[in-house]
Design an enzyme around this catalytic site. Sequence first.
Site, PDB file in Angstrom:
ATOM      1  N   HIS A 141       0.652  -1.177   0.102  1.00  0.00           N
ATOM      2  CA  HIS A 141      -0.095   0.038  -0.009  1.00  0.00           C
ATOM      3  C   HIS A 141       0.778   1.475  -0.102  1.00  0.00           C
ATOM      4  O   HIS A 141       0.940   2.120   1.094  1.00  0.00           O
ATOM      5  CB  HIS A 141      -1.187   0.054   1.210  1.00  0.00           C
ATOM      6  CG  HIS A 141      -0.950  -0.620   2.489  1.00  0.00           C
ATOM      7  ND1 HIS A 141       0.295   0.038   3.280  1.00  0.00           N
ATOM      8  CD2 HIS A 141      -1.294  -1.545   3.122  1.00  0.00           C
ATOM      9  CE1 HIS A 141       0.093  -0.727   4.455  1.00  0.00           C
ATOM     10  NE2 HIS A 141      -0.587  -1.504   4.151  1.00  0.00           N
ATOM     11  N   GLU A 162      -4.604  -6.125  11.225  1.00  0.00           N
ATOM     12  CA  GLU A 162      -4.356  -5.899   9.964  1.00  0.00           C
ATOM     13  C   GLU A 162      -4.166  -7.201   9.011  1.00  0.00           C
ATOM     14  O   GLU A 162      -3.730  -8.265   9.697  1.00  0.00           O
ATOM     15  CB  GLU A 162      -3.029  -4.914   9.671  1.00  0.00           C
ATOM     16  CG  GLU A 162      -3.114  -4.358   8.234  1.00  0.00           C
ATOM     17  CD  GLU A 162      -2.487  -3.220   8.087  1.00  0.00           C
ATOM     18  OE1 GLU A 162      -1.612  -2.671   8.707  1.00  0.00           O
ATOM     19  OE2 GLU A 162      -2.445  -2.530   6.780  1.00  0.00           O
ATOM     20  N   ASP A 219      -2.759  -8.495   6.718  1.00  0.00           N
ATOM     21  CA  ASP A 219      -1.588  -9.472   6.445  1.00  0.00           C
ATOM     22  C   ASP A 219      -1.254 -10.407   7.598  1.00  0.00           C
ATOM     23  O   ASP A 219      -0.535 -11.192   7.403  1.00  0.00           O
ATOM     24  CB  ASP A 219      -0.208  -8.547   6.244  1.00  0.00           C
ATOM     25  CG  ASP A 219      -0.157  -7.490   7.040  1.00  0.00           C
ATOM     26  OD1 ASP A 219      -1.156  -6.890   7.980  1.00  0.00           O
ATOM     27  OD2 ASP A 219       1.016  -7.026   7.408  1.00  0.00           O
ATOM     28  N   HIS A 275       0.740  -0.137  15.268  1.00  0.00           N
ATOM     29  CA  HIS A 275       0.560   1.175  14.776  1.00  0.00           C
ATOM     30  C   HIS A 275      -0.958   1.177  14.137  1.00  0.00           C
ATOM     31  O   HIS A 275      -1.452   2.071  13.782  1.00  0.00           O
ATOM     32  CB  HIS A 275       1.122   1.127  13.165  1.00  0.00           C
ATOM     33  CG  HIS A 275       0.806   0.258  12.223  1.00  0.00           C
ATOM     34  ND1 HIS A 275       0.528   0.484  10.974  1.00  0.00           N
ATOM     35  CD2 HIS A 275       0.606  -1.014  12.370  1.00  0.00           C
ATOM     36  CE1 HIS A 275       0.341  -0.384  10.324  1.00  0.00           C
ATOM     37  NE2 HIS A 275       0.377  -1.488  11.068  1.00  0.00           N
ATOM     38  N   ASP A 278       3.956  -5.630  14.475  1.00  0.00           N
ATOM     39  CA  ASP A 278       4.601  -4.858  13.215  1.00  0.00           C
ATOM     40  C   ASP A 278       5.880  -4.273  13.733  1.00  0.00           C
ATOM     41  O   ASP A 278       6.929  -4.079  12.909  1.00  0.00           O
ATOM     42  CB  ASP A 278       3.712  -3.881  12.594  1.00  0.00           C
ATOM     43  CG  ASP A 278       2.608  -4.543  11.897  1.00  0.00           C
ATOM     44  OD1 ASP A 278       3.025  -5.510  10.946  1.00  0.00           O
ATOM     45  OD2 ASP A 278       1.693  -3.913  11.815  1.00  0.00           O
ATOM     46  N   TYR A 285      11.175   0.805   7.200  1.00  0.00           N
ATOM     47  CA  TYR A 285      10.014   0.177   7.855  1.00  0.00           C
ATOM     48  C   TYR A 285       9.540   1.160   8.876  1.00  0.00           C
ATOM     49  O   TYR A 285       8.379   1.593   8.962  1.00  0.00           O
ATOM     50  CB  TYR A 285      10.223  -1.199   8.457  1.00  0.00           C
ATOM     51  CG  TYR A 285       8.986  -1.791   8.837  1.00  0.00           C
ATOM     52  CD1 TYR A 285       8.328  -2.657   8.068  1.00  0.00           C
ATOM     53  CD2 TYR A 285       8.182  -1.613  10.071  1.00  0.00           C
ATOM     54  CE1 TYR A 285       7.056  -3.302   8.584  1.00  0.00           C
ATOM     55  CE2 TYR A 285       7.433  -2.197  10.513  1.00  0.00           C
ATOM     56  CZ  TYR A 285       6.464  -2.894   9.511  1.00  0.00           C
ATOM     57  OH  TYR A 285       5.407  -3.548   9.977  1.00  0.00           O
ATOM     58  N   HIS A 310       7.150  -9.233  10.488  1.00  0.00           N
ATOM     59  CA  HIS A 310       7.794  -9.077   9.368  1.00  0.00           C
ATOM     60  C   HIS A 310       9.230  -9.297   9.408  1.00  0.00           C
ATOM     61  O   HIS A 310       9.738  -8.652  10.394  1.00  0.00           O
ATOM     62  CB  HIS A 310       7.426  -7.762   8.551  1.00  0.00           C
ATOM     63  CG  HIS A 310       5.796  -7.350   8.243  1.00  0.00           C
ATOM     64  ND1 HIS A 310       5.196  -8.063   7.073  1.00  0.00           N
ATOM     65  CD2 HIS A 310       5.148  -6.735   8.959  1.00  0.00           C
ATOM     66  CE1 HIS A 310       3.904  -7.634   7.410  1.00  0.00           C
ATOM     67  NE2 HIS A 310       3.684  -6.816   8.385  1.00  0.00           N
TER      68      HIS A 310
HETATM   69 FE1  FEO Z   1      -0.100  -3.497  10.347  1.00  0.00          FE
HETATM   70 FE2  FEO Z   1       2.124  -5.833   8.865  1.00  0.00          FE
HETATM   71  O1  FEO Z   1       0.323  -4.930   9.377  1.00  0.00           O
END
Ligand code: FEO
Length: 398
Positions: free
Chosen positions: A25, A81, A83, A146, A165, A192, A225
């Site tokens: 995004h 979220e 993901d 976040h 995250d 990031y 991640h």
């Molecule tokens: Fe806020 Fe990796 O999603």
Amino acid sequence: MYKPIEIADGIYSVGCRDWDIRDFHGYSTYEGTTYNAFLVLGEKNILIDTVKEKFCDELLSNISQIIDPKKIDILISNHTEMDHSGAIPRVMHKIGENKPLYCSKMGAKNLKSHFNRDFNFQVVGSGDELKIGNRTFSFLETRMLHWPDSMFTYLVEDAILFSSDAFGQHYSGDMFFDDQIGDAIMSHAKKYYANILLHFSPRVQALLKDVAKMNLKINMICPDHGIIWRENPSKIIEAYDKWSRQEPSKKVVVIFDSMWESTAKMARSITNGIESKDVSVRLMNTRKWHRSDIMTEIIDAGAIAVGSPTLNNGIFPVIADVMTYVKGLRPQNKIAAAFGSYGWSGEAVKILNKDFSEMKWDIIDEGVKVQYVPNEDDLNRCFDLGIKIAKKLKKKLS
Ligand code: FEO
């Protein structure tokens, strides 16, 4: 992963690599990303977070290499979220629809909204604990880091922080730990932070202070991640402390776009002026640099110069894109200068100054405007602006 990795005794990384994603995004993910999920075996088997819906089969296949997914007793969702939560409905269907799902109060609300259904929510807040056998899962809400629902799960006896995250990086490769990849991961972690967390920097500062007060032992940080921090978790904590302070360095970022090379010539003269005073500079043409890479350079710069031609009485659309993005992430503590060429109206510099003032940046003069094509005098004015920026920055840092 082609096979799960045991990261500590009875604790497995079972998530998936997304090798292909290049745009998250609006954030350029040149090296893909991972959606990390963790399986903790014990008296009860616990899955921490899931993956994007389209990777659900891979997640279940990874888990199946360790245990039958039906033997998972509890799901912990640190973040709503998609993901990380996209696979939750299918995972719950597989493990048993009524199995407990631990999440924050906002997590329950958001999961209901996302999937238009209920789960067997077990709502937890900061300080709540889940004791299973010889393991204790302690929860820490991290609202707006976040999302409103975000939380950490800390595994007390193993001293492992599952940080959602936070402390993550969009990186996918054949290395899974900080000691394997070394310092090369820091540019990913910085990008990031700059693009996901920067505008929550005051909350990051508050969280780091809270965590320091709690005196948590942290052997390992497992973000959702990228790589896991096991060799030196304090390295990323210290980096977050530095980035969230938004302290300026002796570096200027000159950002520009150009229609007929006039604003480009101005940008180069300003850059030369800055360099003449021994200040580090990055010249970034918005046609060549992705907004998220520009943002990464901005976070530790002490000064920013932005150049835009005037088009249709406004700023150039590509610059407008970058400025909208930058304003949303709210970098603080910058010296700023605007410049640009114009044909007959010349609003761009004024609009840029308005953007700077909305971000409370320290604006130098009114900037430099040049009609049509810069002549030698105009380019000297730009060079002088570069000198002024460099001097002001050096004075601020002295
Ligand atoms: Fe806020 Fe990796 O999603």
